[in-house]
Design a protein around this motif. Structure first.
Motif, PDB file in Angstrom:
ATOM      1  N   PRO A   1       0.824  -1.212   0.089  1.00  0.00           N
ATOM      2  CA  PRO A   1       0.045   0.064  -0.078  1.00  0.00           C
ATOM      3  C   PRO A   1       0.862   1.453  -0.120  1.00  0.00           C
ATOM      4  O   PRO A   1       0.325   2.267  -0.576  1.00  0.00           O
TER       5      PRO A   1
ATOM      6  N   SER B   1      -9.065 -10.687  12.517  1.00  0.00           N
ATOM      7  CA  SER B   1      -8.379 -11.271  11.723  1.00  0.00           C
ATOM      8  C   SER B   1      -7.474 -12.229  12.852  1.00  0.00           C
ATOM      9  O   SER B   1      -6.935 -13.099  12.273  1.00  0.00           O
ATOM     10  N   GLY B   2      -7.073 -11.507  13.840  1.00  0.00           N
ATOM     11  CA  GLY B   2      -6.253 -12.163  14.695  1.00  0.00           C
ATOM     12  C   GLY B   2      -6.430 -13.212  15.597  1.00  0.00           C
ATOM     13  O   GLY B   2      -5.972 -14.073  16.217  1.00  0.00           O
ATOM     14  N   LEU B   3      -7.944 -13.181  15.539  1.00  0.00           N
ATOM     15  CA  LEU B   3      -8.592 -14.254  16.545  1.00  0.00           C
ATOM     16  C   LEU B   3      -9.175 -15.723  15.897  1.00  0.00           C
ATOM     17  O   LEU B   3      -9.411 -15.514  14.863  1.00  0.00           O
TER      18      LEU B   3
ATOM     19  N   PHE C   1     -12.562   1.997  13.971  1.00  0.00           N
ATOM     20  CA  PHE C   1     -11.563   1.792  12.817  1.00  0.00           C
ATOM     21  C   PHE C   1     -10.624   0.627  13.177  1.00  0.00           C
ATOM     22  O   PHE C   1     -10.184   0.179  11.752  1.00  0.00           O
ATOM     23  N   ALA C   2     -10.046   0.223  14.317  1.00  0.00           N
ATOM     24  CA  ALA C   2      -9.034  -0.600  14.356  1.00  0.00           C
ATOM     25  C   ALA C   2      -9.462  -2.187  14.267  1.00  0.00           C
ATOM     26  O   ALA C   2      -8.880  -2.956  14.497  1.00  0.00           O
TER      27      ALA C   2
ATOM     28  N   MET D   1     -11.543  10.602  15.150  1.00  0.00           N
ATOM     29  CA  MET D   1     -10.755   9.413  15.206  1.00  0.00           C
ATOM     30  C   MET D   1     -10.728   8.802  16.744  1.00  0.00           C
ATOM     31  O   MET D   1     -10.899   7.822  16.847  1.00  0.00           O
TER      32      MET D   1
ATOM     33  N   ASP E   1      -8.259  -5.476  12.321  1.00  0.00           N
ATOM     34  CA  ASP E   1      -6.989  -6.154  12.714  1.00  0.00           C
ATOM     35  C   ASP E   1      -7.294  -7.276  13.817  1.00  0.00           C
ATOM     36  O   ASP E   1      -6.724  -8.237  13.803  1.00  0.00           O
ATOM     37  N   VAL E   2      -8.028  -7.082  14.680  1.00  0.00           N
ATOM     38  CA  VAL E   2      -8.069  -7.450  16.015  1.00  0.00           C
ATOM     39  C   VAL E   2      -8.978  -8.900  15.474  1.00  0.00           C
ATOM     40  O   VAL E   2      -8.658  -9.997  15.880  1.00  0.00           O
TER      41      VAL E   2
ATOM     42  N   GLY F   1     -15.797   7.545   7.803  1.00  0.00           N
ATOM     43  CA  GLY F   1     -15.316   6.335   7.921  1.00  0.00           C
ATOM     44  C   GLY F   1     -14.516   5.424   6.894  1.00  0.00           C
ATOM     45  O   GLY F   1     -13.931   4.379   6.742  1.00  0.00           O
ATOM     46  N   LEU F   2     -14.162   6.453   5.708  1.00  0.00           N
ATOM     47  CA  LEU F   2     -13.378   5.946   4.516  1.00  0.00           C
ATOM     48  C   LEU F   2     -13.916   4.759   3.830  1.00  0.00           C
ATOM     49  O   LEU F   2     -13.655   4.660   2.774  1.00  0.00           O
ATOM     50  N   GLU F   3     -14.805   3.858   4.460  1.00  0.00           N
ATOM     51  CA  GLU F   3     -15.435   2.914   3.725  1.00  0.00           C
ATOM     52  C   GLU F   3     -16.793   3.328   3.417  1.00  0.00           C
ATOM     53  O   GLU F   3     -17.699   2.330   2.757  1.00  0.00           O
TER      54      GLU F   3
ATOM     55  N   ARG G   1     -14.148   7.111  17.221  1.00  0.00           N
ATOM     56  CA  ARG G   1     -14.562   5.958  16.403  1.00  0.00           C
ATOM     57  C   ARG G   1     -13.203   5.117  16.421  1.00  0.00           C
ATOM     58  O   ARG G   1     -13.403   3.859  15.706  1.00  0.00           O
ATOM     59  N   GLY G   2     -12.096   5.440  17.061  1.00  0.00           N
ATOM     60  CA  GLY G   2     -11.130   4.451  17.048  1.00  0.00           C
ATOM     61  C   GLY G   2     -11.291   3.163  17.044  1.00  0.00           C
ATOM     62  O   GLY G   2     -10.780   2.304  16.054  1.00  0.00           O
ATOM     63  N   GLY G   3     -11.941   2.441  17.849  1.00  0.00           N
ATOM     64  CA  GLY G   3     -12.214   1.311  18.237  1.00  0.00           C
ATOM     65  C   GLY G   3     -12.819   0.623  16.971  1.00  0.00           C
ATOM     66  O   GLY G   3     -12.477  -0.293  16.642  1.00  0.00           O
TER      67      GLY G   3
END
Lengths: 705, 296
Positions: free
Chosen positions: B93, B294-296, B287-288, B280, B291-292, B234-236, B283-285
């Motif tokens: 990216p 996909s890790g679980l 946005f993030a 940000m 990743d969390v 929210g960019l999306e 809404r941070g949680g």
């Protein structure tokens, strides 16, 4: 010798460049610029390349460094070398402040945030008179250093003299950055970039390292700004227009975003472009178009960046040169393999020497009082740390059979390997038959996890006691992994408590729990794909490395020693798990079974006395599962590690687990020993779905129980 | 009451900006969803077609000129995707982002080379008529810009919700491989996203150029607030981009009218930056979250 002479000539040439015959002043000026660009590029290599935080605001950092320098030089009359640390510190502080945003948002969201920051600095900060002075420009006079007429006299306004300063600073920055890359800090950076989930599980404080990366990157950008102003003596806000940030990122990417050498090469490349445009009149007016086109050529033609160019050439030369030696080598390896196989066939299985039995947990502090304090001031308290004896891992010490030495696992005939875990392990940590006499290591009580209206885990309690392998089983969607994550700290339980080693850690973040002595693996493998197996394991030594950032940068003796210890530890685990053949291969491209092993190995390197394994056998075939079961038994019996295991493979769970918890639809269903669970009617109907008679007929893998 | 009246006037005067930001922010969101790329060339994708419309107005008349510019914008978006973004995907990216920076640089340099760097007043598609609002005037083109943008945004929201193409685009934005397994060509939906984004940017650029000025650099930078708007949304999120644009547009319009600090150069930017950081933080949680998970 030839090499040494060549190197000396190169260094001498670089240093003496301005005084070489026929070198015009414009080249020297652009050489200064090359150095400044290189430092900015390195600041981006660290932040964006190593830590993965895309910054579109580096120009603003450079600007802040430059204007701070200007303020100090004009207002307080603090001249060049003295104002440098201030410029670095100020920029580092501002960058760290912006880094706070990175704790909340990731990836391109963060990129937009840095873009907005650069735009704000461009539109407001660099125009406000209190920051840049009345004229809107920062103009300083450089006082010469030393007495005129002596050898130590440095007139900084002389571009040739300043060139020496730039070269020295660039050399120092490259040296420090290299040290950082190969240290605990650098590995923590890579870990944050690779997988934050894995990083916290290895005890890495992700927030701390993100802020540190921003601060380091900011300090370097501030340094570049300081040099830039000292060099040019006048900078205007236009010098740091926000498009400059985009240019700086381009410089770093052309260099290859991970590579320090590439960053320097790219700085030289763009400065050389400057010189080219200055020399060739024909290009006048096409400067923008031509430089962007060149950028595109490098970007599309060489996505690895200039940094990959050197290693690539060397590699190609070496390959061409060594083709014949390789062939010879391959033949030799084949012969050696045959020899080894013959020896193996004739040698008897090796059983480790019996030794003294000892308790594993070396408690550093009494937990009872602490647990109270932890509740009151959770962030300030040093948590106790538990580790297993490194000598056990190294194989220099081993546990023999306990008094009731008959409790051994019946395993298929072993392919001999000297003293490794493939040998039928003898139990060095025999469990008292009454579970109440075993000391609890992990205790989760009445854990409830709700996501909105959904109750994923409802009132689950479980315990892992010393030297036990405990299984957590249940059908798909039963809430096993959610329970696991509540215990590890990845999601906070709605209610209930989690105790580790007698300390209440319910409110502690993941990395603190990991630091206490919990290692874990993941259902979906969370390794760092860009690193080699060995480097992945090195990351796990983080918890045991006590050296700090500055000692890494300066490569102090303590840092070097800690590094050697870390490598020793990893080497032990590599040889224990027989990963030597793949140790220096990159994770990306290794077979799945190996990756599972590497993940277990990485958890072992943390020397945690409690391992949490999330479906370690998923994706493994029967043989591999048997091997894994033997490994787990070895870890328990020889190293005394307690293990909490989520598993689907019933055969494996019943063969290795000392105690089993069954949950269904988020609620506890049953718990007991393997035999009890297999007979339990609820379990059989809810989970196994088979008539009890067939289960009973299945051959237990255990014996002597 | 004077203050409230001023505020009202400022809000009304800001509507053209809201319209332009909406169109830009929608495009930024389309591209982010289609390619997971932050398109820094978006400003240039608005500026260049605006120049094309300006150049063609003399030859083909304003309407044909604008239409051709729109088509050119779509083609421009497609070619940036094909030539740069797609080919740089293996490099990651960051490289893709720098690819769009290169596109930005090339378009600005080309425009400066062809049309020069003196600001040009472009004749708009709509008649040069304006209405008095307070002490200022709001041009017909400005009003049209706002309503066209709202209509376009509504159209796209409907498209995403209710059509097959919208569904295909949404699911390939979520998971390219799964979409491909369902028989959707993710490369095609990506291309469509860039096509739409390019045409929208062109539309915004052409309409905005009529109410401000044509300049290679300045007009390109007009898109920056739209990034804030897209981020706030929210960019999306397509409808989020609309709300974000309204918030950003009014902030840009209102801050200078607050007087004092608000009147200083760059005050709107500072206000926007704070707005973005607050959103940000809140809404941070969310946005993030990816990743969390996909890790679980």
């Amino acid at each position: 010798m030839k090499r040494l002479v060549g190197f000396a000539l190169l260094v001498g040439g670089i240093i003496l460049l301005p005084w070489l015959p026929g070198v015009p002043l414009s080249v020297v000026i652009n050489a200064d610029y090359a150095g400044e660009l290189a430092i900015v590029a390195i600041s981006l290599v660290i932040l964006t390349g190593w830590v993965g935080q895309i910054s579109l605001g580096q120009g603003a950092f450079v600007g802040i460094g430059a204007f701070t320098t200007g303020l100090l030089a004009r207002g307080l009359h603090i001249p060049f070398p003295l104002n440098l640390p201030f410029a670095m510190a100020t920029t580092a502080a501002v960058a760290a402040l912006l880094g706070v945003v990175a704790l909340r948002v990731r990836g391109l969201y963060l990129a937009v945030a840095t873009l907005i920051f650069a735009w704000m600095a461009d539109a407001y900060l660099f125009l406000s008179s209190w920051f840049v002075g009345k004229g809107g420009a920062s103009t300083i006079r450089n006082r010469p250093i030393g007495r005129p007429g002596t050898v130590t006299h440095f007139d900084l306004s002389d571009k040739r003299v300043f060139y020496l300063v730039v070269v020295a600073v660039v050399a120092a920055v490259v040296f420090a950055a290299r040290n950082l890359r190969d240290s605990k800090t650098g590995r923590a950076f890579f870990a944050v970039r690779g997988s934050e989930t894995a990083a916290v599980s290895l005890g890495i404080d992700v927030a701390k390292y993100k802020l540190l990366a921003f601060a380091v990157s900011g300090a370097l950008a501030g340094l570049a700004g300081n040099l830039l102003l000292t060099d040019l003596r006048t900078v205007t806000p236009v010098t740091f227009a926000f498009t400059q940030s985009l240019f700086f990122l381009s410089v770093a990417v052309v260099g290859g975003i991970m590579s320090l050498g590439g960053a320097v090469a790219s700085g030289v490349f763009f400065a050389a472009l400057n010189e080219l445009f200055f020399r060739v009149e024909l290009l006048n007016g096409y400067v923008d178009i031509v430089s962007v086109l060149l950028l595109l050529v490098v970007l599309l033609g060489y996505p690895g960046g200039l940094g990959a160019l050197g290693p690539d050439l060397v590699h190609r030369l070496r390959v061409a040169k060594s083709r014949r030696t390789q062939r010879r080598h391959r033949a030799e390896v084949r012969r050696a393999e045959v020899r080894r196989a013959e020896e193996r066939a004739s040698a008897p299985a090796h059983i480790p020497e019996p030794g003294r039995v000892s308790r594993f947990a070396r408690r550093l502090r009494l937990p009872s009082l602490r647990s109270v304090v932890v509740k009151l001031r959770p962030r300030r308290v040093d948590m106790p740390r538990y580790t297993i004896d490194p000598a056990l891992l190294a194989g220099t010490k081993s546990h023999g059979p306990a008094s009731n030495g008959e409790r051994t696992m019946v395993v298929p005939p072993v392919v001999a390997a000297p003293a490794g875990w493939r040998v039928a392990a003898v139990d060095g940590f025999a469990l008292p038959p009454d579970r109440g006499q075993r000391e609890p290591v992990l205790r989760a009580r009445n854990v409830i996890v709700r996501f909105g209206g959904l109750t994923a885990v409802n009132d689950v309690s479980l315990e892992v006691r010393e030297h036990e392998i405990v299984g957590l089983i249940g059908p798909n969607g039963a809430g096993k992994t959610t329970t696991f994550n509540a215990i590890a700290g990845l999601n906070e339980p709605t209610a209930g408590t989690v105790d580790l080693f007698g300390v209440d850690v319910t409110r502690e973040p993941v990395h603190r729990r990991a630091q206490m002595g919990v290692g874990r693996t993941f259902q979906l493998i969370q390794l760092f794909p860009q690193l080699s197996v060995f480097e992945n394991l090195l990351v796990a030594t983080h918890v045991h490395n006590e050296t700090g950032f500055f000692s890494h940068v300066a490569l102090t003796g303590a840092a070097t020693r800690a590094e050697r210890d870390a490598r020793d530890q990893v080497t032990h685990v590599v040889s224990l798990l027989e990963l030597e053949d793949v140790a220096h291969r990159k994770i990306a491209g290794l077979p799945f079974g190996i990756l599972r092993q590497v993940e277990v190995a990485r958890a072992l390197v943390t020397r945690a006395p409690l391992l949490m394994l999330d479906e370690p056998a998923s994706g493994l075939d029967n043989n591999e599962t048997d091997e894994l079961a033997r490994l787990l038994y070895f870890l328990r019996a020889q190293l005394g590690i307690s293990i909490l295991l989520i598993e689907h493979d019933v055969r494996m769970v019943t063969s290795v687990c000392d105690y089993i918890y069954v949950i269904n639809r988020g609620a506890p269903l049953a718990d007991g020993t393997a035999a009890e669970i297999q007979r339990h009617p609820d379990v059989v109907s809810a989970y196994l779905g088979e008539p009890a008679g067939e289960m009973a007929r299945e051959e237990p893998v255990h014996a002597g129980r | 009451m004077g203050f409230l009246r001023d505020l009202f006037v400022n809000v009304v005067l800001t509507t053209p900006l809201v319209g332009a930001y909406t169109m830009f922010a929608l495009g930024i969101v389309f591209i982010y969803r289609g390619s997971r790329v932050l398109n820094l060339a978006h400003g240039a994708m608005a500026m260049f077609p605006a120049y094309i419309a300006y150049a063609l107005t003399g030859v083909a008349g304003p309407y044909a000129g604008a239409l051709i510019a729109l088509a050119a914008g779509g083609v421009l978006g497609l070619s940036i995707e094909r030539v740069l973004v797609r080919r740089l995907r293996p490099a990651g990216p960051t490289a893709q982002t720098v690819g769009t920076v290169a596109a930005l640089g090339i378009l600005i340099a080309l425009a400066a080379r062809i049309w020069g760097t003196t600001p040009i007043h472009a004749k708009g598609v709509f008649p040069d008529k304006s209405f008095a609002v307070g002490n200022s005037a709001l041009s017909l083109g400005g009003i049209a810009l706002f309503f066209i943008a709202i209509a376009v945004a509504g159209g796209f929201i409907a498209l995403f919700r209710y059509t097959d193409l919208g569904l295909a685009m949404r699911c390939s934005a979520d998971n390219r491989r799964a979409a491909a397994l369902m028989g959707i060509d993710p490369e095609r939906t990506t291309a469509v996203a860039w096509l739409f984004a390019g045409a929208l940017a062109a539309l915004g650029g052409v309409l905005l150029a009529a109410s401000t000025n044509l300049h290679p650099y300045t007009l390109s930078l007009q898109v920056l607030p739209a990034f804030v708007a897209a981020l706030i949304g929210g960019l999306e999120n397509v409808s989020g981009a609309l709300y974000g644009s309204i918030l950003v547009g009014f902030t840009v319009g209102i801050v200078p009218s607050l007087g004092g600090i608000g009147k200083q150069t760059g005050a709107p930017q500072v206000a926007l930056a704070f707005l973005a950081f607050i959103v940000m933080g809140m809404r941070g949680g969310r946005f993030a979250a990816t990743d969390v998970r996909s890790g679980l």
